[in-house]
Design an enzyme around this catalytic site. Sequence first.
Site, PDB file in Angstrom:
ATOM      1  NE  ARG A 265      -3.433  -0.143   3.060  1.00  0.00           N
ATOM      2  CZ  ARG A 265      -3.955   0.183   4.125  1.00  0.00           C
ATOM      3  NH1 ARG A 265      -3.745  -0.854   5.128  1.00  0.00           N
ATOM      4  NH2 ARG A 265      -4.435   1.193   4.490  1.00  0.00           N
TER       5      ARG A 265
ATOM      6  CE  LYS B 141      -5.019   5.261   3.849  1.00  0.00           C
ATOM      7  NZ  LYS B 141      -6.382   4.797   3.736  1.00  0.00           N
TER       8      LYS B 141
ATOM      9  CG  HIS C 260      -6.668  -2.900  10.570  1.00  0.00           C
ATOM     10  ND1 HIS C 260      -5.693  -2.689   9.595  1.00  0.00           N
ATOM     11  CD2 HIS C 260      -7.785  -2.196   9.902  1.00  0.00           C
ATOM     12  CE1 HIS C 260      -6.041  -1.941   8.559  1.00  0.00           C
ATOM     13  NE2 HIS C 260      -7.226  -1.610   8.907  1.00  0.00           N
TER      14      HIS C 260
ATOM     15  CG  ASP D 243      -6.529   4.430  10.979  1.00  0.00           C
ATOM     16  OD1 ASP D 243      -7.621   4.403  10.321  1.00  0.00           O
ATOM     17  OD2 ASP D 243      -5.429   3.842  10.567  1.00  0.00           O
TER      18      ASP D 243
END
Length: 403
Positions: free
Chosen positions: A196, A225, A238, A308
Amino acid sequence: MTSARRTTLLAAAVAAAAIMCASCTPVSPPEPSSSPTPSATASAASPEATAAPTAAEDAVAVMSIRERAASVVMGHIPTTDPAALHAYMESGGLGGFLLMGANIPGGEAALQQITAALTVDPALPPLIAIDQEGGDVSRLPWDDLPAPYELQQSDDTTVEAAYAGRAALVRQAGIPVNFGIVADVSGDPGSFIHRRVLGNTPDVAAAHVAAAVRGEQGSVFSTLKHFPGHGAAAGDSHSSIPSTGMPLDQWRAADALPFRAGIDAGAELLMFGHLAYTAVDAAPASISPEWHRIAREELGFDGVTITDDLGMLQSSGLAQYADPVANAVSALAAGNDMLLTVVSSTPDTAPRIVDGIVGAVESGAVPAERLEDAATHVMELRLALAQAAGGELPCTTCGGADG
């Protein structure tokens, strides 16, 4: 909100939007003058003299504490029903909404209906956002532009073109904010963030991040980010709080570079990750006043700071992050202007966060000035969006960064 109250707020927002510059070209600061202007003379003569309020400040000034609190929350519910989405935004008065996969219908026309439904008042539109990075994180099935991992070895011109094309797709769907530029650095193919990122070294990532911001300008508000950088902190935020003992000086010389480059290029939003750089602060950056100070004072960022997804803190399983309302209040107090809630959210999560912010401000746990400042930063983007009225979005931070 009463009808009279709504009319007052709407009038202030419309008036504020009307006096904003209609040009989408960034305005350069005035050249210094050898002789003081009348306003400068007045300031020197009177310490009490202050600058005239901005359009955003005027709009926020007529808002209640609850309205300000709601304006700094970006919520989410998983549905493609336009009526349900409209009711959610209308009842909560929220400042933003994040579109996830569960909100994306089969085609662009249907998505345009959804984004239109999310906009209760076109004179004060919400910040509708999406995570459209391309590749592994892509909400729009019709985006076939190069993914970040395909751009890591490309030149800046190719990167800029890819992000310009992607931004056009996002804006055409009625979405003004893209959480699409990953400014992290990772050269480790085993890292979950590796595919990413836009570069495997700080210098390459910095050049590509700046190119991505340039590509998005005029179409969407750009977001960098996950500050201060996921690449240095091993693990997946996460489900945990990734941490690193990287010293601040080392961070400044490496992982800070893409963020600095994106800020200097004019990115309007900076997303704080749930990442603990323990040499700076044991707390995750998303709830760290020190990391917010660094972003503002050292990197010169003057746009909207946003968390986030706060639900990720809960997903860490740590007892101190089990309460979503307490997490949101801590994040606001630390310096975030907008609070994002998605994972584990229900239709009443955002309203509960609003209640928590109101209580914290009324009790003095969070200074009223902190909420006012956050609401003003968010209002600046909302008024700029209203002023653009579907045209080119102005860069609200260009020329504001000092480093």
